[in-house]
Design a protein around this motif. Structure first.
Motif, PDB file in Angstrom:
ATOM      1  N   LYS A  40       0.904  -1.211  -0.105  1.00  0.00           N
ATOM      2  CA  LYS A  40       0.003  -0.121  -0.012  1.00  0.00           C
ATOM      3  C   LYS A  40       1.057   1.163  -0.057  1.00  0.00           C
ATOM      4  CE  LYS A  40      -3.181   0.995   3.145  1.00  0.00           C
ATOM      5  NZ  LYS A  40      -3.992   0.618   4.432  1.00  0.00           N
ATOM      6  N   ASP A  41       1.861   1.386   0.967  1.00  0.00           N
ATOM      7  CA  ASP A  41       2.782   2.279   1.110  1.00  0.00           C
ATOM      8  C   ASP A  41       3.535   2.692  -0.179  1.00  0.00           C
ATOM      9  OD1 ASP A  41       1.747   2.506   3.720  1.00  0.00           O
ATOM     10  OD2 ASP A  41       4.004   1.955   4.517  1.00  0.00           O
ATOM     11  N   ILE A  42       4.282   1.717  -0.724  1.00  0.00           N
ATOM     12  CA  ILE A  42       4.957   1.931  -1.961  1.00  0.00           C
ATOM     13  C   ILE A  42       4.250   2.274  -3.035  1.00  0.00           C
ATOM     14  CG2 ILE A  42       6.263   0.686  -3.708  1.00  0.00           C
ATOM     15  CD1 ILE A  42       7.626  -0.839  -1.453  1.00  0.00           C
ATOM     16  N   GLU A  81       3.414  16.809   1.564  1.00  0.00           N
ATOM     17  CA  GLU A  81       3.010  16.480   2.775  1.00  0.00           C
ATOM     18  C   GLU A  81       3.403  14.876   3.114  1.00  0.00           C
ATOM     19  OE1 GLU A  81      -1.029  17.537   2.085  1.00  0.00           O
ATOM     20  OE2 GLU A  81      -0.383  19.489   1.588  1.00  0.00           O
ATOM     21  N   GLU A  82       4.224  14.252   2.789  1.00  0.00           N
ATOM     22  CA  GLU A  82       4.754  13.134   2.849  1.00  0.00           C
ATOM     23  C   GLU A  82       5.031  12.697   4.310  1.00  0.00           C
ATOM     24  OE1 GLU A  82       8.417  12.329   1.231  1.00  0.00           O
ATOM     25  OE2 GLU A  82       8.096  12.767  -0.673  1.00  0.00           O
ATOM     26  N   THR A  83       4.607  11.468   4.552  1.00  0.00           N
ATOM     27  CA  THR A  83       4.611  11.101   6.189  1.00  0.00           C
ATOM     28  C   THR A  83       5.419   9.566   6.056  1.00  0.00           C
ATOM     29  OG1 THR A  83       2.378   9.961   6.037  1.00  0.00           O
ATOM     30  CG2 THR A  83       2.640  12.266   6.959  1.00  0.00           C
ATOM     31  N   GLY A  84       5.617   9.275   7.255  1.00  0.00           N
ATOM     32  CA  GLY A  84       5.952   7.763   7.427  1.00  0.00           C
ATOM     33  C   GLY A  84       7.210   7.744   6.838  1.00  0.00           C
ATOM     34  N   TRP A  85       7.505   6.480   6.642  1.00  0.00           N
ATOM     35  CA  TRP A  85       9.255   6.083   6.489  1.00  0.00           C
ATOM     36  C   TRP A  85       9.880   6.775   5.160  1.00  0.00           C
ATOM     37  CZ3 TRP A  85       9.859   3.386   1.984  1.00  0.00           C
ATOM     38  CH2 TRP A  85       8.818   2.477   1.306  1.00  0.00           C
ATOM     39  N   LYS A  86       9.158   7.078   4.241  1.00  0.00           N
ATOM     40  CA  LYS A  86       9.701   7.762   3.055  1.00  0.00           C
ATOM     41  C   LYS A  86      10.463   9.262   3.530  1.00  0.00           C
ATOM     42  CE  LYS A  86       9.236   8.611  -1.778  1.00  0.00           C
ATOM     43  NZ  LYS A  86       8.719   9.072  -3.001  1.00  0.00           N
ATOM     44  N   LEU A  87      10.027   9.524   4.438  1.00  0.00           N
ATOM     45  CA  LEU A  87      10.571  10.671   4.867  1.00  0.00           C
ATOM     46  C   LEU A  87      11.959  10.921   5.157  1.00  0.00           C
ATOM     47  CD1 LEU A  87       7.725  12.536   7.136  1.00  0.00           C
ATOM     48  CD2 LEU A  87       8.533  13.442   4.824  1.00  0.00           C
ATOM     49  N   LYS A 133      15.925  -3.005   0.565  1.00  0.00           N
ATOM     50  CA  LYS A 133      14.775  -3.589  -0.180  1.00  0.00           C
ATOM     51  C   LYS A 133      13.676  -2.412  -0.321  1.00  0.00           C
ATOM     52  CE  LYS A 133      13.347  -7.450  -2.398  1.00  0.00           C
ATOM     53  NZ  LYS A 133      14.025  -7.760  -3.400  1.00  0.00           N
ATOM     54  N   ILE A 134      13.338  -2.091   0.852  1.00  0.00           N
ATOM     55  CA  ILE A 134      12.150  -1.049   0.945  1.00  0.00           C
ATOM     56  C   ILE A 134      12.560   0.284  -0.049  1.00  0.00           C
ATOM     57  CG2 ILE A 134      10.597  -1.966   2.425  1.00  0.00           C
ATOM     58  CD1 ILE A 134      11.531   0.156   4.273  1.00  0.00           C
ATOM     59  N   TYR A 135      13.665   0.710   0.465  1.00  0.00           N
ATOM     60  CA  TYR A 135      14.160   2.180  -0.176  1.00  0.00           C
ATOM     61  C   TYR A 135      14.588   1.835  -1.786  1.00  0.00           C
ATOM     62  CZ  TYR A 135      13.674   4.413   4.176  1.00  0.00           C
ATOM     63  OH  TYR A 135      13.069   4.888   5.322  1.00  0.00           O
ATOM     64  N   SER A 136      14.916   0.811  -2.272  1.00  0.00           N
ATOM     65  CA  SER A 136      15.300   0.713  -3.635  1.00  0.00           C
ATOM     66  C   SER A 136      13.919   0.474  -4.452  1.00  0.00           C
ATOM     67  CB  SER A 136      16.314  -0.360  -3.775  1.00  0.00           C
ATOM     68  OG  SER A 136      15.543  -1.797  -3.363  1.00  0.00           O
ATOM     69  N   SER A 137      12.794   0.154  -3.691  1.00  0.00           N
ATOM     70  CA  SER A 137      11.712  -0.051  -4.715  1.00  0.00           C
ATOM     71  C   SER A 137      10.678   1.211  -4.696  1.00  0.00           C
ATOM     72  CB  SER A 137      11.127  -1.345  -4.121  1.00  0.00           C
ATOM     73  OG  SER A 137      10.709  -1.096  -2.677  1.00  0.00           O
ATOM     74  N   VAL A 138      11.372   2.452  -4.162  1.00  0.00           N
ATOM     75  CA  VAL A 138      10.513   3.436  -4.069  1.00  0.00           C
ATOM     76  C   VAL A 138      11.283   4.536  -5.083  1.00  0.00           C
ATOM     77  CG1 VAL A 138       9.559   5.368  -2.749  1.00  0.00           C
ATOM     78  CG2 VAL A 138      10.058   3.144  -1.695  1.00  0.00           C
ATOM     79  N   LYS A 139      10.422   5.230  -5.907  1.00  0.00           N
ATOM     80  CA  LYS A 139      10.856   6.306  -6.922  1.00  0.00           C
ATOM     81  C   LYS A 139      11.148   7.460  -5.994  1.00  0.00           C
ATOM     82  CE  LYS A 139       7.506   6.130  -9.781  1.00  0.00           C
ATOM     83  NZ  LYS A 139       6.715   6.404 -11.002  1.00  0.00           N
ATOM     84  N   ILE A 140      12.179   7.913  -6.069  1.00  0.00           N
ATOM     85  CA  ILE A 140      12.733   9.058  -5.173  1.00  0.00           C
ATOM     86  C   ILE A 140      13.126  10.129  -5.920  1.00  0.00           C
ATOM     87  CG2 ILE A 140      14.041  10.088  -3.378  1.00  0.00           C
ATOM     88  CD1 ILE A 140      13.823   7.390  -1.843  1.00  0.00           C
ATOM     89  N   ASP A 141      12.664  11.220  -5.946  1.00  0.00           N
ATOM     90  CA  ASP A 141      12.908  12.307  -6.820  1.00  0.00           C
ATOM     91  C   ASP A 141      14.230  13.100  -6.632  1.00  0.00           C
ATOM     92  OD1 ASP A 141      10.074  12.100  -7.356  1.00  0.00           O
ATOM     93  OD2 ASP A 141       9.512  13.490  -5.746  1.00  0.00           O
TER      94      ASP A 141
END
Length: 639
Positions: free
Chosen positions: A304-306, A320-326, A631-639
């Protein structure tokens, strides 16, 4: 998201392994020595091992007491493990001829001087047992089953003596077991006349022997040697200064159906097989439940998060990002004391390698109890050779943290854990030595251990470290910001101490029943030979440590706290604290240790075990969390 998918598969794998191990959890071991065939009349030599007591935990040399000595005492070949365990195997005056019965044969006559009387009394007080060996089989003493079952149950070794009083008197006297009735079981080969020894039992009695004067060394004439006197002996042999003790023995032979290959079964079949199965099934249920929960949390929240994070395209939403991506810009910031973390992770890898390989050897049956000291020797040698992996993993991590002083880091890895271990061991050894016990490791062996450490382990750590440093560093999946971000106020249940202590409960809960058996086998002088169970428990421990760390790490990152490196290590490692607390509980409920030295020994050794357990579980937790975060940080698009 390998973890989520892997859990059910892993549990299925464990379950199928269980089914494979059910018939073989006990029966599979290689008997250690090649079988020896004896013709009728062949000489049999009984060897004596240490005197041991579960009350003091201090082994003694057999000839520390004034027993009959052969003309020349010869020490049988020993390996490193035997010396570390305090085994001292020597020849004795007890000799038989195969399948020739002997009745009431005199071993020797001793007059007790004050010193030897005092020693005998002390050893009787502390419930010492004598351990003997015939054809590599330890002597067993048949006893009544508590549950009144038919199949015999055995104790290891016979008692030096007992306390009692004469009828009508209140005074407690000491009596020595000076008459031994040996029974040797043999399995006969139908074709030839040769036989193999498959059992060695003894029953003891205390008899005040009388003899025809004068005493004749070559052919002593005992008056007290008819069958009925020995069976119903009323006059017992008292231990006191200036008493004469005549040591005698019988030997009888009995044909048996037991095959040579399964002659150890009577020693290994301890009465509590059921409990192991319940404990394993119980732990498996906990693990399945936990795995299910982890899988659910991970699949739902992460996917859901990703998905959400990757949809936040518009600028306004992204603000307004929240959670671990911040915390993506801080999550790979090297921790404080990063070089110490590298050292501990390296040591943990070394430990993990040792434990895994030892268990595989044990499962294949190379380390059966008939191979005395084999387990200890294997563990020491494997520990030394696994130094290679310690250096390698420590260096890889250190390079990732952009550390520069790699030699210093390597030295720490090579010396830190063994130095702490060695210093505790040295103090304990000095205490044992002060008690004149044979459990003290001799100077030569101490030297050999130091040589193994400096001569083999340290160079291997350096080699591993060099190889690890030559490889390119591990790349972070996201860039780290220049300025560290503020960590918001954390809820009480997310405070480091609380979450670390919570994390240790489950891994400990998964192993604690098996732990009870291991402690019992170490401290109550029983054989531990259920490596099938132990291996399953070990796998369960790995899975539990990994899963609990990942879950707690996820919650931590969600509450925008990016200090996860040390926390991951300590979360799983805190189970060692519970292990130590449990060993305190075990000490007071199960052991009857009264001597101060013995208490110090117990807690000293349990401290070493807990420390090792901390390093092992902490490393498993750390690597699980490391993999998860990458694993989780490599599967997220980060600008």
């Amino acid at each position: 998201m390998g973890s989520a998918a892997a859990s059910p598969i892993a549990s299925l794998f464990i379950f199928s392994a269980l089914l494979l191990l059910i018939p073989s959890a006990h029966s599979f071991y290689l008997p250690g020595v090649a079988p020896q065939d004896f013709q009728k009349g062949d000489p049999l030599q009984v060897k004596v091992n240490k005197l041991s007591s579960t009350k003091t935990q201090l082994p003694y040399h057999y000839y520390f007491l004034n027993y009959c000595k052969p003309k020349k005492i010869l020490n049988s070949a020993e390996n490193l493990g035997e010396v570390l365990r305090g085994d001292r195997i020597e020849n004795s005056v007890y000799t038989f001829e195969m399948r020739k019965e002997q009745f009431c044969k005199v071993a020797c006559k001793k007059k007790l001087d004050p010193e030897s009387a005092k020693n005998f009394k002390e050893k009787i007080d502390d419930e010492y047992r004598v351990n003997m060996i015939l054809d590599n089989l330890p002597v067993a003493v048949p006893r009544q089953r508590r549950d009144g079952g038919q199949s015999p149950s055995y104790e290891h070794g016979f008692r030096v003596g007992f306390k009692g009083s004469y009828t009508g008197s209140k005074d407690e006297k000491y009596f020595i077991n000076n008459h031994l009735s040996f029974r040797v079981m043999y399995h006969k080969d139908p074709e030839t006349d040769s036989a193999r020894i498959v059992g060695f039992e003894v029953t003891t009695s205390s008899i005040n022997h009388e003899y025809k004067q004068p005493w004749d060394e070559k052919n002593p004439q005992l008056v007290t040697c008819s069958k009925n006197i020995i069976q119903g002996s009323n006059v017992r042999q008292e231990v006191d200064t200036d008493k004469e003790v005549i040591f005698t023995y019988d030997v009888s032979f009995k044909a048996s159906e037991i095959k040579w290959a399964s002659r150890w079964d009577t020693y290994l079949l301890m009465n509590d097989d059921q409990i192991h199965w319940f404990s394993i099934i119980n732990s498996l249920m906990i693990v399945l439940f936990l795995s299910g929960m982890v899988a659910m949390i991970m699949m739902r929240t992460l996917y859901k998060d990703i998905a959400n994070y990757n949809q936040l395209e518009t600028q306004d939403e992204a603000q307004e990002e929240t959670g671990w991506k911040l915390v993506h810009g801080d999550v790979f910031r090297p921790p404080i004391n990063s070089s110490l973390l590298c050292v501990y992770v390296g040591t943990g890898v070394q430990f993990f390698g040792m434990t895994l390989v030892t268990m595989i050897f044990a499962l294949l049956g190379f380390l059966s109890p008939s191979n005395r000291g084999g387990l200890m020797t294997a563990m020491v040698l494997l520990w030394v050779f696994m130094g290679l992996f310690a250096g390698y993993s420590s260096a890889r991590l250190y390079k990732m943290f952009k550390g520069t002083e790699w030699k210093k880091n390597t030295l720490k890895t090579a010396f830190m854990f063994p130095a702490i271990l060695f210093s505790i061991f040295f103090v304990l050894n000095a205490l044992i030595w002060g008690e004149k016990s044979s459990g003290a490791v001799p100077f030569g062996t101490m030297f050999a251990l130091v040589f193994l450490w400096f001569g083999i382990s340290v160079p291997l750590v350096f080699v591993g470290s060099y190889l690890g440093f030559k490889k390119p560093p591990i790349e972070d999946p996201v860039k780290t910001n220049k300025i560290p971000r503020q960590i918001p106020e954390q809820a009480w249940y997310m405070q480091p101490v609380f979450s670390i202590l919570i994390g240790g409960i489950l891994p400990f809960g998964a192993v604690f029943i098996e732990l009870f058996f291991i402690l019992t086998s170490i401290w109550l002088n029983q054989f531990y030979y259920i490596f099938g169970f132990l291996f399953i428990v070990f796998v369960i421990l790995l899975i539990t440590c990994a899963e609990i760390t990942i879950v707690l790490c996820y919650f931590q990152l969600c509450s925008e706290d990016y200090h996860w490196w040390w926390r991951a290590y300590l979360t799983a490692g805190s189970s060692a604290l519970y292990l130590f607390l449990y060993s305190i509980f075990y000490f007071f409920t199960k052991l009857e240790i009264t001597k101060v030295v013995s208490g110090i020994l117990y807690f000293g050794y349990m401290l070493i075990v807990s420390y090792a357990f901390f390093v092992l579980t902490g490393t498993i937790g750390f690597y699980a969390c490391f993999w998860f975060v990458r694993k989780i940080y490599s599967s997220v698009k980060i600008d």
